[in-house]
Scaffold this motif. Structure first.
Motif, mmCIF file in Angstrom:
data_model
loop_
_atom_site.group_PDB
_atom_site.id
_atom_site.type_symbol
_atom_site.label_atom_id
_atom_site.label_comp_id
_atom_site.label_asym_id
_atom_site.label_seq_id
_atom_site.Cartn_x
_atom_site.Cartn_y
_atom_site.Cartn_z
ATOM 1 N N SER A 29 -17.381 -75.628 46.876
ATOM 2 C CA SER A 29 -17.880 -75.086 48.136
ATOM 3 C C SER A 29 -16.816 -75.233 49.226
ATOM 4 O O SER A 29 -15.909 -76.073 49.127
ATOM 5 C CB SER A 29 -19.158 -75.806 48.566
ATOM 6 O OG SER A 29 -18.862 -77.136 48.974
ATOM 7 N N HIS A 101 -30.380 -85.476 50.545
ATOM 8 C CA HIS A 101 -29.906 -85.362 49.159
ATOM 9 C C HIS A 101 -28.771 -86.355 48.896
ATOM 10 O O HIS A 101 -28.106 -86.818 49.831
ATOM 11 C CB HIS A 101 -29.444 -83.932 48.850
ATOM 12 C CG HIS A 101 -28.294 -83.477 49.712
ATOM 13 N ND1 HIS A 101 -27.000 -83.889 49.522
ATOM 14 C CD2 HIS A 101 -28.265 -82.644 50.788
ATOM 15 C CE1 HIS A 101 -26.219 -83.336 50.418
ATOM 16 N NE2 HIS A 101 -26.965 -82.576 51.206
ATOM 17 N N ILE A 125 -29.649 -73.659 42.566
ATOM 18 C CA ILE A 125 -28.551 -72.977 43.243
ATOM 19 C C ILE A 125 -27.519 -73.949 43.821
ATOM 20 O O ILE A 125 -26.315 -73.720 43.746
ATOM 21 C CB ILE A 125 -29.100 -72.049 44.350
ATOM 22 C CG1 ILE A 125 -29.757 -70.823 43.702
ATOM 23 C CG2 ILE A 125 -28.005 -71.615 45.319
ATOM 24 C CD1 ILE A 125 -30.378 -69.860 44.677
ATOM 25 N N ASN A 126 -27.977 -75.042 44.387
ATOM 26 C CA ASN A 126 -27.043 -75.993 45.007
ATOM 27 C C ASN A 126 -26.598 -77.110 44.074
ATOM 28 O O ASN A 126 -26.020 -78.101 44.519
ATOM 29 C CB ASN A 126 -27.675 -76.596 46.269
ATOM 30 C CG ASN A 126 -27.543 -75.669 47.466
ATOM 31 O OD1 ASN A 126 -26.637 -74.841 47.519
ATOM 32 N ND2 ASN A 126 -28.450 -75.775 48.412
ATOM 33 N N ARG A 130 -28.117 -81.353 44.863
ATOM 34 C CA ARG A 130 -28.987 -80.826 45.917
ATOM 35 C C ARG A 130 -30.011 -79.827 45.376
ATOM 36 O O ARG A 130 -30.158 -78.728 45.928
ATOM 37 C CB ARG A 130 -28.142 -80.171 47.012
ATOM 38 C CG ARG A 130 -27.238 -81.121 47.753
ATOM 39 C CD ARG A 130 -26.520 -80.428 48.896
ATOM 40 N NE ARG A 130 -25.514 -79.498 48.419
ATOM 41 C CZ ARG A 130 -24.856 -78.644 49.201
ATOM 42 N NH1 ARG A 130 -25.124 -78.589 50.492
ATOM 43 N NH2 ARG A 130 -23.946 -77.839 48.703
ATOM 44 N N HIS A 135 -32.210 -76.266 53.436
ATOM 45 C CA HIS A 135 -31.636 -76.697 54.704
ATOM 46 C C HIS A 135 -31.835 -78.203 54.815
ATOM 47 O O HIS A 135 -32.580 -78.809 54.051
ATOM 48 C CB HIS A 135 -32.289 -75.968 55.887
ATOM 49 C CG HIS A 135 -33.750 -76.263 56.046
ATOM 50 N ND1 HIS A 135 -34.314 -76.753 57.211
ATOM 51 C CD2 HIS A 135 -34.792 -76.144 55.181
ATOM 52 C CE1 HIS A 135 -35.615 -76.904 57.054
ATOM 53 N NE2 HIS A 135 -35.934 -76.541 55.835
ATOM 54 N N ARG A 136 -31.131 -78.798 55.771
ATOM 55 C CA ARG A 136 -31.173 -80.258 55.904
ATOM 56 C C ARG A 136 -31.470 -80.672 57.340
ATOM 57 O O ARG A 136 -31.261 -79.902 58.267
ATOM 58 C CB ARG A 136 -29.828 -80.856 55.482
ATOM 59 C CG ARG A 136 -29.480 -80.684 54.022
ATOM 60 C CD ARG A 136 -28.053 -81.089 53.746
ATOM 61 N NE ARG A 136 -27.091 -80.139 54.323
ATOM 62 C CZ ARG A 136 -25.774 -80.279 54.263
ATOM 63 N NH1 ARG A 136 -25.247 -81.336 53.684
ATOM 64 N NH2 ARG A 136 -24.981 -79.370 54.796
ATOM 65 N N ASP A 151 -34.903 -70.280 41.989
ATOM 66 C CA ASP A 151 -33.756 -69.630 42.611
ATOM 67 C C ASP A 151 -34.151 -68.417 43.445
ATOM 68 O O ASP A 151 -33.534 -68.134 44.481
ATOM 69 C CB ASP A 151 -32.744 -69.207 41.541
ATOM 70 C CG ASP A 151 -32.051 -70.399 40.900
ATOM 71 O OD1 ASP A 151 -32.332 -71.540 41.308
ATOM 72 O OD2 ASP A 151 -31.232 -70.191 39.986
ATOM 73 N N HIS A 154 -35.377 -69.702 46.700
ATOM 74 C CA HIS A 154 -34.242 -70.288 47.412
ATOM 75 C C HIS A 154 -33.438 -69.199 48.119
ATOM 76 O O HIS A 154 -33.111 -69.318 49.312
ATOM 77 C CB HIS A 154 -33.352 -71.046 46.425
ATOM 78 C CG HIS A 154 -32.355 -71.941 47.083
ATOM 79 N ND1 HIS A 154 -32.151 -73.248 46.711
ATOM 80 C CD2 HIS A 154 -31.491 -71.729 48.109
ATOM 81 C CE1 HIS A 154 -31.210 -73.792 47.471
ATOM 82 N NE2 HIS A 154 -30.792 -72.876 48.321
ATOM 83 N N ASN A 155 -33.103 -68.130 47.402
ATOM 84 C CA ASN A 155 -32.302 -67.050 47.983
ATOM 85 C C ASN A 155 -33.026 -66.376 49.143
ATOM 86 O O ASN A 155 -32.416 -66.042 50.163
ATOM 87 C CB ASN A 155 -31.955 -66.018 46.915
ATOM 88 C CG ASN A 155 -30.837 -66.494 45.996
ATOM 89 O OD1 ASN A 155 -29.937 -67.197 46.421
ATOM 90 N ND2 ASN A 155 -30.907 -66.118 44.726
ATOM 91 N N ALA A 158 -33.027 -68.854 52.103
ATOM 92 C CA ALA A 158 -31.667 -68.986 52.642
ATOM 93 C C ALA A 158 -31.289 -67.763 53.470
ATOM 94 O O ALA A 158 -30.583 -67.873 54.481
ATOM 95 C CB ALA A 158 -30.674 -69.189 51.503
#
Length: 303
Positions: A29, A101, A125-126, A130, A135-136, A151, A154-155, A158
Motif C-alpha cells: 500500500s 486493527h 480486501i484489506n 485489517r 474506516h478507522r 468484499d 466493503h467496496n 468504501a
C-alpha cells in the motif's frame, strides 16, 4: 532483510518517490511505502529522501524491505457493543482505548481480534491484519464504526467514504471559548515535517475539511459537533488545535498541562450514516458520549 535495487527510467522521471515505489511494489500500500521511506529504508543515490522527492532519470533507488512478520491474528473473547448486524455488515460502538486493527508489534486486544471471535465472515480486501475494516477511528476516540463482512459490501461502503456521501458526526470538548456559532476548517494535512508520529497542517498536503458547530459553552471550554467532509488521520484533532481549540485530553495535540485525569481525548464518533450496500436503504446509527465524557461535562456545568 530483502534488498531491492531499482533504476529510474525516462518515463518515470519526476514521479514522486512513494508513487515510483508503488509502481514497482504493487502488493504494497502507499501508506506502507511511505512508512518504509520515513524509517530510512529507502536510499536514492546513497541518500535518504522524503516521499515527495521527484525521482530523476538514472537515479539509483535502493529499498531495504524488512523480513515479513508471521503475525497470527487470533480471535479473542473481547466484549464488543454491537449496534446492528446482518449478513453483509456489522456496526459497533468502539470504546476508548481499543485499537481498531493490529499493527506491527500489536497483534492482540484490537477490535479485529474481538470481531474474529464474534463472526468469522469478514471481508478480505484489506488483508489479514485489517479484515473487514472500511474506516478507522483513533485508539482513544470512541464511537460508531461499520465493518464489512464481504468484499462486495466493503467496496460499496468504501466508495461512499471516497465520494464523501457517508455521514460522520463527532462530538468533542475543546479548550477555550469558540465565539462563532459554527465554522469550517479547510486546511491540508500531511505528516509533521519534524515529528513523524504527528499529523500537521502542511501546504501541499491532502485536502481536509472539518465543519464544526457549537453545542454548549462553559467557562473555558466549548462542546462542539464536528462533521467530516474528508477523513484524514487525526483530522479533527489537528484542525481544532490549528485554530487554537485543541481537544481536551489530547496527549499529542492538546495542552501539556491537563486539568482532568483522562486516558485520552474527549472525542466521540456519535453518528454514522450510510446507504446499505445491498438493500440500498439509508441507515443511521447514533450513540451517546461515554460516561467519563458525561462526567466532565457535568463538572463544567457546575462551575
Amino acid at each position: 532483510m530483502d534488498v531491492k535495487e531499482l533504476l529510474v527510467c525516462s518515463e518515470e522521471e519526476e514521479m514522486r518517490l512513494d508513487l515510483f515505489l508503488c509502481r514497482h511494489f504493487p502488493d504494497k500500500s502507499r501508506n506502507h511505502i511511505q512508512n518504509i521511506i520515513e524509517r530510512g529504508q529507502v536510499h536514492v543515490n546513497g541518500k535518504t529522501k522524503k516521499s515527495n522527492y521527484k525521482v530523476k532519470c538514472s537515479d539509483n533507488v535502493v529499498v531495504t524491505l524488512p523480513d515479513p512478520v508471521n503475525a497470527s491474528i487470533r480471535a479473542e473473547n473481547i466484549p464488543i457493543d454491537v449496534l446492528y448486524e446482518d449478513k453483509d455488515l456489522i456496526v459497533v460502538n468502539k470504546p476508548q482505548g481499543m485499537i481498531v486493527h493490529p499493527v506491527a508489534g500489536i497483534y492482540t486486544g484490537t477490535l479485529v481480534n474481538a470481531l474474529l471471535n464474534h463472526c468469522s465472515d469478514l471481508s478480505g480486501i484489506n488483508g489479514v491484519m485489517r479484515p473487514g475494516i472500511v474506516h478507522r477511528i483513533d485508539k482513544d476516540t470512541s464511537g460508531v464504526l461499520v465493518v464489512a463482512k464481504n468484499d462486495y459490501a466493503h467496496n460499496k461502503l468504501a466508495a461512499q467514504l471516497k465520494d464523501h456521501s457517508m455521514t460522520r458526526e463527532y462530538v468533542a470538548l475543546v479548550e477555550q471559548i469558540i465565539k462563532e456559532e459554527n465554522g469550517t476548517v479547510n486546511m491540508p494535512l500531511a505528516r509533521h515535517p519534524k515529528d513523524k508520529i504527528k499529523m500537521a497542517v502542511v501546504p501541499g498536503g491532502r485536502e481536509a475539511v472539518t465543519h464544526y458547530e457549537v453545542i454548549e459553552r462553559f467557562k473555558s471550554n466549548t462542546l462542539i459537533k464536528c462533521v467530516l467532509e474528508t477523513g484524514r488521520t487525526h483530522q479533527i484533532r489537528v484542525h481544532m488545535a490549528y485554530i487554537g481549540h485543541p481537544v481536551v485530553g489530547d496527549p499529542v495535540y492538546g495542552y501539556k498541562k491537563q486539568r482532568f485525569n483522562l486516558k485520552g481525548q474527549l472525542l466521540h464518533a456519535r453518528k454514522l450514516g450510510f446507504i446499505h450496500p445491498v438493500t440500498g436503504k439509508y441507515m443511521e446509527f447514533e450513540t451517546e458520549v461515554p460516561d467519563y465524557f458525561k462526567r466532565i461535562i457535568e463538572i463544567l456545568r457546575k462551575k
